[in-house]
Design a protein around this motif. Structure first.
Motif, PDB file in Angstrom:
ATOM      1  N   ILE A  92       0.838  -1.196   0.000  1.00  0.00           N
ATOM      2  CA  ILE A  92       0.000   0.000   0.000  1.00  0.00           C
ATOM      3  C   ILE A  92       0.872   1.245   0.000  1.00  0.00           C
ATOM      4  O   ILE A  92       0.635   2.186  -0.761  1.00  0.00           O
ATOM      5  CB  ILE A  92      -0.969  -0.004   1.212  1.00  0.00           C
ATOM      6  CG1 ILE A  92      -2.023  -1.101   1.032  1.00  0.00           C
ATOM      7  CG2 ILE A  92      -1.621   1.362   1.391  1.00  0.00           C
ATOM      8  CD1 ILE A  92      -2.815  -1.407   2.279  1.00  0.00           C
ATOM      9  N   GLN A  93       1.894   1.259   0.848  1.00  0.00           N
ATOM     10  CA  GLN A  93       2.787   2.413   0.910  1.00  0.00           C
ATOM     11  C   GLN A  93       3.481   2.631  -0.425  1.00  0.00           C
ATOM     12  O   GLN A  93       3.589   3.756  -0.899  1.00  0.00           O
ATOM     13  CB  GLN A  93       3.818   2.242   2.025  1.00  0.00           C
ATOM     14  CG  GLN A  93       4.683   3.468   2.245  1.00  0.00           C
ATOM     15  CD  GLN A  93       3.883   4.677   2.676  1.00  0.00           C
ATOM     16  OE1 GLN A  93       3.145   4.619   3.630  1.00  0.00           O
ATOM     17  NE2 GLN A  93       4.024   5.776   1.962  1.00  0.00           N
ATOM     18  N   ASP A  94       3.920   1.556  -1.060  1.00  0.00           N
ATOM     19  CA  ASP A  94       4.560   1.671  -2.377  1.00  0.00           C
ATOM     20  C   ASP A  94       3.589   2.235  -3.403  1.00  0.00           C
ATOM     21  O   ASP A  94       3.957   3.082  -4.228  1.00  0.00           O
ATOM     22  CB  ASP A  94       5.082   0.312  -2.853  1.00  0.00           C
ATOM     23  CG  ASP A  94       6.297  -0.164  -2.072  1.00  0.00           C
ATOM     24  OD1 ASP A  94       6.907   0.656  -1.344  1.00  0.00           O
ATOM     25  OD2 ASP A  94       6.633  -1.361  -2.185  1.00  0.00           O
ATOM     26  N   ALA A  95       2.333   1.777  -3.365  1.00  0.00           N
ATOM     27  CA  ALA A  95       1.329   2.290  -4.305  1.00  0.00           C
ATOM     28  C   ALA A  95       1.079   3.778  -4.075  1.00  0.00           C
ATOM     29  O   ALA A  95       0.963   4.558  -5.028  1.00  0.00           O
ATOM     30  CB  ALA A  95       0.026   1.505  -4.172  1.00  0.00           C
ATOM     31  N   ILE A  96       1.018   4.191  -2.822  1.00  0.00           N
ATOM     32  CA  ILE A  96       0.832   5.612  -2.498  1.00  0.00           C
ATOM     33  C   ILE A  96       1.997   6.425  -3.042  1.00  0.00           C
ATOM     34  O   ILE A  96       1.809   7.478  -3.657  1.00  0.00           O
ATOM     35  CB  ILE A  96       0.674   5.812  -0.973  1.00  0.00           C
ATOM     36  CG1 ILE A  96      -0.666   5.258  -0.506  1.00  0.00           C
ATOM     37  CG2 ILE A  96       0.810   7.291  -0.598  1.00  0.00           C
ATOM     38  CD1 ILE A  96      -0.799   5.152   1.000  1.00  0.00           C
TER      39      ILE A  96
END
Length: 157
Positions: free
Chosen positions: A71-75
């Protein structure tokens, strides 16, 4: 997630083989394998070395949550233009259906007026931008909710 799986996921995320990790830590490949299959656990010194090798804190290594990292990478990869096109209410509404149906029942103007007052106060009192005031208010609201949830009474302590 168990420790072995956390170690495995962290290693894979860094693109390292068991052999490469073993060489860098001065242990055998079998030792790394045993850590990742929960047959044994690394000592604290080895754990600290792995955290450095995997570019995570020791806490993150122990509690490594692949979903959170994804999720953090996608953000991090999402541009402002793409973000502006996302209907977050519909996206989150799939998980939390209340977001798709509360508008018919809730006195939105009443809550919006009170929220606007709080946003204006944050901007005036602390010099926050519009966006920063919203993010701070959102974070405060989340922490109030988390505290109410954790004490089990539904109210802040």
């Amino acid at each position: 997630m168990n420790l072995g799986n956390s170690l495995f996921q962290a290693r894979k995320k860094c693109g390292l083989s068991q052999e490469e990790v073993a060489e860098k830590l001065g242990v055998s490949r079998q030792t790394v394998s045993k850590w990742e299959t929960d047959e044994t656990v690394p000592d604290i010194r080895q754990s600290k070395k792995m955290a450095v090798l995997y570019h995570v804190s020791l806490d993150e290594l122990i509690d490594f949550d692949l979903d959170f990292r994804e999720i953090q990478d996608a953000i991090d990869r999402t541009s402002e233009e793409v973000e502006a096109k996302i209907n977050w209410t519909n996206a989150w509404g799939k998980k939390y259906p209340i977001l798709l149906k509360y508008q018919a029942d809730v006195n939105i103007p009443n809550y919006a007026r009170r929220i606007n007052i709080m946003l204006d106060e944050l901007k005036q009192d602390y010099g926050f931008s519009e966006q920063d005031a919203m993010l701070v208010l959102k974070d405060i609201l989340y922490n109030v909710w988390k505290n109410r949830k954790s004490n089990g009474t539904g109210k802040n302590v």
